[in-house]
Design a protein around this motif. Structure first.
Motif, PDB file in Angstrom:
ATOM      1  N   GLU A  16       0.814  -1.216   0.000  1.00  0.00           N
ATOM      2  CA  GLU A  16       0.000   0.000   0.000  1.00  0.00           C
ATOM      3  C   GLU A  16       0.854   1.275   0.000  1.00  0.00           C
ATOM      4  OE1 GLU A  16       0.133  -1.760   4.179  1.00  0.00           O
ATOM      5  OE2 GLU A  16      -0.504  -2.517   2.240  1.00  0.00           O
ATOM      6  N   ASP A  17       2.158   1.157   0.228  1.00  0.00           N
ATOM      7  CA  ASP A  17       3.050   2.319   0.199  1.00  0.00           C
ATOM      8  C   ASP A  17       3.447   2.717  -1.226  1.00  0.00           C
ATOM      9  OD1 ASP A  17       3.062   2.523   2.969  1.00  0.00           O
ATOM     10  OD2 ASP A  17       4.786   1.203   3.185  1.00  0.00           O
ATOM     11  N   LEU A  18       3.194   1.852  -2.182  1.00  0.00           N
ATOM     12  CA  LEU A  18       3.519   2.161  -3.574  1.00  0.00           C
ATOM     13  C   LEU A  18       2.409   3.019  -4.156  1.00  0.00           C
ATOM     14  CD1 LEU A  18       4.756  -1.351  -4.677  1.00  0.00           C
ATOM     15  CD2 LEU A  18       6.126   0.575  -3.923  1.00  0.00           C
ATOM     16  N   VAL A  19       2.741   4.225  -4.605  1.00  0.00           N
ATOM     17  CA  VAL A  19       1.746   5.191  -5.051  1.00  0.00           C
ATOM     18  C   VAL A  19       1.532   5.123  -6.560  1.00  0.00           C
ATOM     19  CG1 VAL A  19       1.189   7.638  -5.155  1.00  0.00           C
ATOM     20  CG2 VAL A  19       2.301   6.714  -3.130  1.00  0.00           C
ATOM     21  N   LYS A  20       2.627   5.235  -7.329  1.00  0.00           N
ATOM     22  CA  LYS A  20       2.503   5.216  -8.779  1.00  0.00           C
ATOM     23  C   LYS A  20       3.791   4.739  -9.424  1.00  0.00           C
ATOM     24  CE  LYS A  20       3.528  10.154  -9.358  1.00  0.00           C
ATOM     25  NZ  LYS A  20       3.044  11.400  -9.946  1.00  0.00           N
ATOM     26  N   TRP A  21       3.696   4.427 -10.707  1.00  0.00           N
ATOM     27  CA  TRP A  21       4.854   3.945 -11.453  1.00  0.00           C
ATOM     28  C   TRP A  21       4.790   4.436 -12.894  1.00  0.00           C
ATOM     29  CZ3 TRP A  21       4.191   0.893 -15.766  1.00  0.00           C
ATOM     30  CH2 TRP A  21       2.940   0.312 -15.931  1.00  0.00           C
ATOM     31  N   PHE A  38       9.281   4.246  -9.767  1.00  0.00           N
ATOM     32  CA  PHE A  38       8.099   4.130  -8.925  1.00  0.00           C
ATOM     33  C   PHE A  38       8.224   5.048  -7.720  1.00  0.00           C
ATOM     34  CE2 PHE A  38      10.966   0.852  -7.474  1.00  0.00           C
ATOM     35  CZ  PHE A  38      10.841   0.836  -6.089  1.00  0.00           C
ATOM     36  N   LYS A  39       7.076   5.542  -7.288  1.00  0.00           N
ATOM     37  CA  LYS A  39       7.016   6.509  -6.195  1.00  0.00           C
ATOM     38  C   LYS A  39       6.337   5.858  -5.002  1.00  0.00           C
ATOM     39  CE  LYS A  39       5.636  11.251  -5.267  1.00  0.00           C
ATOM     40  NZ  LYS A  39       5.067  12.460  -5.852  1.00  0.00           N
ATOM     41  N   THR A  40       6.850   6.160  -3.805  1.00  0.00           N
ATOM     42  CA  THR A  40       6.279   5.612  -2.584  1.00  0.00           C
ATOM     43  C   THR A  40       5.508   6.695  -1.833  1.00  0.00           C
ATOM     44  OG1 THR A  40       8.332   6.063  -1.397  1.00  0.00           O
ATOM     45  CG2 THR A  40       8.105   3.880  -2.369  1.00  0.00           C
ATOM     46  N   SER A  41       4.811   6.288  -0.805  1.00  0.00           N
ATOM     47  CA  SER A  41       3.955   7.213  -0.062  1.00  0.00           C
ATOM     48  C   SER A  41       4.743   8.307   0.666  1.00  0.00           C
ATOM     49  CB  SER A  41       3.100   6.448   0.944  1.00  0.00           C
ATOM     50  OG  SER A  41       3.923   5.699   1.816  1.00  0.00           O
ATOM     51  N   ASP A  42       6.031   8.119   0.887  1.00  0.00           N
ATOM     52  CA  ASP A  42       6.848   9.160   1.515  1.00  0.00           C
ATOM     53  C   ASP A  42       7.510  10.070   0.475  1.00  0.00           C
ATOM     54  OD1 ASP A  42       8.631   7.295   0.575  1.00  0.00           O
ATOM     55  OD2 ASP A  42       9.752   7.089   2.446  1.00  0.00           O
ATOM     56  N   ASN A  55      15.688 -10.446 -14.047  1.00  0.00           N
ATOM     57  CA  ASN A  55      14.258 -10.650 -13.823  1.00  0.00           C
ATOM     58  C   ASN A  55      13.498  -9.319 -13.840  1.00  0.00           C
ATOM     59  OD1 ASN A  55      15.361  -9.699 -11.445  1.00  0.00           O
ATOM     60  ND2 ASN A  55      14.110 -10.994 -10.133  1.00  0.00           N
ATOM     61  N   TYR A  56      13.900  -8.424 -14.730  1.00  0.00           N
ATOM     62  CA  TYR A  56      13.297  -7.085 -14.830  1.00  0.00           C
ATOM     63  C   TYR A  56      11.787  -7.160 -15.033  1.00  0.00           C
ATOM     64  CZ  TYR A  56      12.282  -2.472 -16.814  1.00  0.00           C
ATOM     65  OH  TYR A  56      11.738  -1.241 -17.069  1.00  0.00           O
ATOM     66  N   LYS A  57      11.342  -8.011 -15.947  1.00  0.00           N
ATOM     67  CA  LYS A  57       9.906  -8.088 -16.243  1.00  0.00           C
ATOM     68  C   LYS A  57       9.107  -8.546 -15.021  1.00  0.00           C
ATOM     69  CE  LYS A  57      10.292  -8.702 -21.169  1.00  0.00           C
ATOM     70  NZ  LYS A  57      10.020  -9.508 -22.337  1.00  0.00           N
ATOM     71  N   LEU A  62       5.386  -7.114 -10.533  1.00  0.00           N
ATOM     72  CA  LEU A  62       5.072  -7.084  -9.101  1.00  0.00           C
ATOM     73  C   LEU A  62       4.739  -5.670  -8.624  1.00  0.00           C
ATOM     74  CD1 LEU A  62       7.774  -9.482  -7.631  1.00  0.00           C
ATOM     75  CD2 LEU A  62       5.300  -9.815  -7.594  1.00  0.00           C
ATOM     76  N   ILE A  63       5.545  -4.711  -9.024  1.00  0.00           N
ATOM     77  CA  ILE A  63       5.349  -3.337  -8.563  1.00  0.00           C
ATOM     78  C   ILE A  63       4.157  -2.686  -9.257  1.00  0.00           C
ATOM     79  CG2 ILE A  63       6.392  -1.039  -8.477  1.00  0.00           C
ATOM     80  CD1 ILE A  63       9.111  -2.464  -8.166  1.00  0.00           C
ATOM     81  N   SER A  64       4.037  -2.889 -10.560  1.00  0.00           N
ATOM     82  CA  SER A  64       2.952  -2.233 -11.291  1.00  0.00           C
ATOM     83  C   SER A  64       1.577  -2.762 -10.885  1.00  0.00           C
ATOM     84  CB  SER A  64       3.155  -2.379 -12.794  1.00  0.00           C
ATOM     85  OG  SER A  64       3.103  -3.735 -13.180  1.00  0.00           O
TER      86      SER A  64
END
Length: 104
Positions: A16-21, A38-42, A55-57, A62-64
């Motif tokens: 939930e700390d991941l805001v956008k990518w 990617f941007k986090t909530s802080d 393993n970039y993809k 995972l993040i997106s």
């Protein structure tokens, strides 16, 4: 978890700390490559490029999947550099002016 081994610092984020990518396509000396931001909530922005990880993809999937797709400027990390450079140039210029005035 993001780890800075030289600084001996670890940052831990939950999903939930991941805001956008955003993923940029870049062109360099060795051809085309992708950078994932990617941007986090802080309000911290992290970036990695496809040639750094085999393993970039899997990482970007995972993040997106945990945050929304939104534009992040690929030059975001240069803002602090320009601010610090400007302050340094001003300080050095003032010191040079003071020394020159004292010597005249």
């Amino acid at each position: 978890m993001i780890e800075y081994p030289v600084l001996k610092k670890k940052l831990e984020y939950k999903n939930e700390d991941l805001v956008k990518w955003y993923e940029h396509i870049n062109y360099g000396r060795f051809g085309e490559y992708k950078s994932f931001h990617f941007k986090t909530s802080d309000n911290r922005i992290f970036m990695f490029v496809d040639y750094q990880f085999s393993n970039y993809k899997e990482l970007i999937l995972l993040i997106s999947g945990k945050s929304k797709y939104d534009y992040i400027n690929k030059l975001h990390n240069l803002k602090l550099f320009f601010i610090l450079s400007s302050i340094s140039i001003i300080i050095v210029s003032l010191i040079i002016l003071i020394v020159l005035k004292l010597n005249i």
